[in-house]
Design a protein around this motif. Structure first.
Motif, PDB file in Angstrom:
ATOM      1  N   UNK A 169      61.069 -36.062  41.699  1.00 19.65           N
ATOM      2  CA  UNK A 169      62.530 -36.102  41.755  1.00 19.65           C
ATOM      3  C   UNK A 169      63.169 -35.435  40.545  1.00 19.65           C
ATOM      4  N   UNK A 170      62.386 -35.191  39.503  1.00 16.51           N
ATOM      5  CA  UNK A 170      62.933 -34.569  38.295  1.00 16.51           C
ATOM      6  C   UNK A 170      62.867 -33.044  38.352  1.00 16.51           C
ATOM      7  N   UNK A 171      62.350 -32.498  39.451  1.00 16.47           N
ATOM      8  CA  UNK A 171      62.298 -31.049  39.622  1.00 16.47           C
ATOM      9  C   UNK A 171      63.579 -30.620  40.323  1.00 16.47           C
ATOM     10  N   UNK A 172      64.579 -30.213  39.543  1.00 14.51           N
ATOM     11  CA  UNK A 172      65.909 -30.005  40.103  1.00 14.51           C
ATOM     12  C   UNK A 172      66.453 -28.591  39.964  1.00 14.51           C
ATOM     13  N   UNK A 173      65.779 -27.728  39.212  1.00 18.05           N
ATOM     14  CA  UNK A 173      66.293 -26.372  39.031  1.00 18.05           C
ATOM     15  C   UNK A 173      66.310 -25.621  40.360  1.00 18.05           C
ATOM     16  N   UNK A 174      67.439 -25.058  40.701  1.00 22.72           N
ATOM     17  CA  UNK A 174      67.550 -24.314  41.956  1.00 22.72           C
ATOM     18  C   UNK A 174      66.633 -23.097  41.962  1.00 22.72           C
ATOM     19  N   UNK A 175      66.383 -22.526  40.779  1.00 25.70           N
ATOM     20  CA  UNK A 175      65.568 -21.323  40.708  1.00 25.70           C
ATOM     21  C   UNK A 175      64.078 -21.608  40.926  1.00 25.70           C
ATOM     22  N   UNK A 176      63.635 -22.784  40.519  1.00 28.97           N
ATOM     23  CA  UNK A 176      62.196 -23.035  40.560  1.00 28.97           C
ATOM     24  C   UNK A 176      61.811 -24.256  41.388  1.00 28.97           C
ATOM     25  N   UNK A 177      62.796 -24.885  42.063  1.00 28.06           N
ATOM     26  CA  UNK A 177      62.461 -26.019  42.916  1.00 28.06           C
ATOM     27  C   UNK A 177      61.603 -25.526  44.079  1.00 28.06           C
ATOM     28  N   UNK A 178      60.603 -26.321  44.439  1.00 29.39           N
ATOM     29  CA  UNK A 178      59.653 -25.980  45.503  1.00 29.39           C
ATOM     30  C   UNK A 178      58.757 -24.797  45.125  1.00 29.39           C
ATOM     31  N   UNK A 179      58.757 -24.435  43.854  1.00 36.48           N
ATOM     32  CA  UNK A 179      57.909 -23.347  43.367  1.00 36.48           C
ATOM     33  C   UNK A 179      56.779 -23.956  42.535  1.00 36.48           C
ATOM     34  N   UNK A 180      55.539 -23.685  42.897  1.00 39.43           N
ATOM     35  CA  UNK A 180      54.405 -24.180  42.133  1.00 39.43           C
ATOM     36  C   UNK A 180      53.967 -23.139  41.120  1.00 39.43           C
ATOM     37  N   UNK A 181      53.503 -23.626  39.969  1.00 35.41           N
ATOM     38  CA  UNK A 181      53.010 -22.754  38.910  1.00 35.41           C
ATOM     39  C   UNK A 181      51.553 -23.099  38.608  1.00 35.41           C
ATOM     40  N   UNK A 182      50.804 -22.079  38.223  1.00 36.30           N
ATOM     41  CA  UNK A 182      49.368 -22.233  38.014  1.00 36.30           C
ATOM     42  C   UNK A 182      48.991 -21.801  36.594  1.00 36.30           C
ATOM     43  N   UNK A 183      48.084 -22.567  35.997  1.00 35.58           N
ATOM     44  CA  UNK A 183      47.543 -22.235  34.679  1.00 35.58           C
ATOM     45  C   UNK A 183      46.026 -22.170  34.827  1.00 35.58           C
ATOM     46  N   UNK A 184      45.478 -20.957  34.752  1.00 39.15           N
ATOM     47  CA  UNK A 184      44.060 -20.758  35.007  1.00 39.15           C
ATOM     48  C   UNK A 184      43.452 -19.817  33.967  1.00 39.15           C
ATOM     49  N   UNK A 185      42.141 -19.915  33.805  1.00 35.66           N
ATOM     50  CA  UNK A 185      41.439 -18.944  32.966  1.00 35.66           C
ATOM     51  C   UNK A 185      40.045 -18.700  33.518  1.00 35.66           C
ATOM     52  N   UNK A 186      39.348 -17.755  32.925  1.00 34.71           N
ATOM     53  CA  UNK A 186      38.038 -17.379  33.421  1.00 34.71           C
ATOM     54  C   UNK A 186      36.986 -18.452  33.261  1.00 34.71           C
ATOM     55  N   UNK A 187      37.248 -19.434  32.389  1.00 35.26           N
ATOM     56  CA  UNK A 187      36.279 -20.510  32.170  1.00 35.26           C
ATOM     57  C   UNK A 187      36.380 -21.608  33.222  1.00 35.26           C
ATOM     58  N   UNK A 188      37.363 -21.509  34.102  1.00 36.89           N
ATOM     59  CA  UNK A 188      37.465 -22.475  35.201  1.00 36.89           C
ATOM     60  C   UNK A 188      38.610 -23.456  35.133  1.00 36.89           C
ATOM     61  N   UNK A 189      39.438 -23.371  34.085  1.00 38.41           N
ATOM     62  CA  UNK A 189      40.635 -24.233  34.039  1.00 38.41           C
ATOM     63  C   UNK A 189      41.495 -23.927  35.262  1.00 38.41           C
ATOM     64  N   UNK A 190      42.065 -24.964  35.859  1.00 45.01           N
ATOM     65  CA  UNK A 190      42.834 -24.752  37.086  1.00 45.01           C
ATOM     66  C   UNK A 190      43.855 -25.884  37.234  1.00 45.01           C
ATOM     67  N   UNK A 191      45.024 -25.669  36.650  1.00 39.46           N
ATOM     68  CA  UNK A 191      46.085 -26.679  36.731  1.00 39.46           C
ATOM     69  C   UNK A 191      47.241 -26.162  37.585  1.00 39.46           C
ATOM     70  N   UNK A 192      47.881 -27.089  38.276  1.00 42.53           N
ATOM     71  CA  UNK A 192      49.062 -26.788  39.079  1.00 42.53           C
ATOM     72  C   UNK A 192      50.187 -27.673  38.568  1.00 42.53           C
ATOM     73  N   UNK A 193      51.376 -27.101  38.373  1.00 46.57           N
ATOM     74  CA  UNK A 193      52.470 -27.895  37.845  1.00 46.57           C
ATOM     75  C   UNK A 193      53.827 -27.319  38.166  1.00 46.57           C
ATOM     76  N   UNK A 194      54.851 -27.955  37.590  1.00 48.65           N
ATOM     77  CA  UNK A 194      56.229 -27.515  37.809  1.00 48.65           C
ATOM     78  C   UNK A 194      57.109 -28.042  36.687  1.00 48.65           C
ATOM     79  N   UNK A 195      58.093 -27.255  36.246  1.00 51.60           N
ATOM     80  CA  UNK A 195      59.057 -27.754  35.255  1.00 51.60           C
ATOM     81  C   UNK A 195      59.867 -28.906  35.846  1.00 51.60           C
ATOM     82  N   UNK A 196      60.308 -29.804  34.989  1.00 53.40           N
ATOM     83  CA  UNK A 196      61.149 -30.913  35.426  1.00 53.40           C
ATOM     84  C   UNK A 196      62.178 -31.208  34.349  1.00 53.40           C
TER      85      UNK A 196
END
Length: 282
Positions: A169-196
């Motif tokens: 419910x804290x994800x309210x920006x019209x520009x990025x709402x419903x937009x997922x962001x990914x943080x990954x690297x070659x070593x296998x890190x794999x996070x999914x998140x969103x600004x709030x």
């Protein structure tokens, strides 16, 4: 759905935040009250304490996590005095009643059950109690109480505790709402998140690098260790896996925790198309 502004009136009874605070919404017959545990007997003779209501005891659990207990009472002060004797974890209470005779035993039982349900769903506070019994009410009565419940949720957050507010419910920006962001690297890190509105949410099941590099800030090392201690991070194969949605205070902190090194969140977090968070924030 259209949303509308709300006017909230907070009244500090003794002129400081260390005493009793009342919270009201315009055109609403309910009232919220926040009071420290040690001040309950001092204010207990006030009219707000002499009516039916639903209350939230707030404090810290055994592992220093945010903890709460949700209850109801036909006379609020009587139940709070009992809880002073029976429960030691809490240091303040927020309770809600009605300025008229709108609430009764059945309605506060309904509110107690629904608040318990919302708190568990939000997952922000430790709620260690049995599921309260929900009253059998007509469809019309339930609709009225759901509106009352929505006001309780707003005022509880306004009084400093987002116990009933899901992170999504804290994800309210019209520009990025419903937009997922990914943080990954070659070593296998794999996070999914969103600004709030609270910082940056990293979602459950994201994978964090275990081996920490020298550039990782001490504060983030400590936060990762705390997450491990609390079971928020667990070892799965060669990575830490997030066991619940977790909010970091910034996208950079979230990226650093994921990659186990110093990192710039606006550059590391990207959409599936490779667009950096920085490009959408500006």
């Amino acid at each position: 759905m259209n949303t509308f502004g709300k006017t909230i009136r907070l009244f500090l009874v003794n002129g400081t935040t260390n005493g009793l605070t009342t919270a009201e919404l315009s055109n609403w017959t309910g009232i919220g009250v926040k009071v420290p545990r040690i001040k309950i007997k001092e204010y207990g003779s006030r009219l707000e304490f002499q009516k039916p209501g639903v209350y939230i005891l707030i404090g810290k659990g055994d592992n220093n996590e945010d903890a709460a207990y949700i209850g109801e009472a036909e006379i609020v002060v009587d139940r709070l005095i009992q809880q002073i004797a029976n429960k030691d974890f809490w240091n303040e209470v927020i309770f809600f009643g009605s300025k008229d005779k709108y609430l009764n035993k059945a309605s506060v039982k309904y509110l107690e059950n629904r608040l318990h349900e919302l708190a568990l769903k939000a997952g922000r506070y430790s709620i260690n109690q049995n599921i309260p019994t929900r009253s059998e009410l007509s469809e019309a009565e339930q609709a009225e109480l759901e509106e009352f419940l929505a006001h309780i949720k707003v005022l509880t957050s306004s009084l400093g505790h987002k116990i009933f507010e899901e992170l999504e419910e804290t994800i309210e920006s019209k520009e990025i709402k419903n937009q997922l962001f990914y943080c990954r690297n070659g070593a296998g890190a794999d996070s999914i998140g969103s600004p709030s509105t609270e910082g940056f949410i990293v979602f459950k099941d994201s994978l964090f690098i275990i081996q920490e590099q020298a550039s990782l800030a001490d504060g983030i090392r400590l936060e990762r260790q705390k997450m491990i201690n609390e079971g928020i991070l667990k070892i799965v194969g060669a990575f830490y896996q997030l066991t619940k949605d977790y909010v970091f205070t910034s996208s950079s902190r979230a990226a650093s925790a994921t990659l186990a090194r110093s990192a710039s969140g606006p550059l590391e977090w990207k959409t599936a198309e490779g667009i950096q968070l920085k490009s959408l924030e500006l």
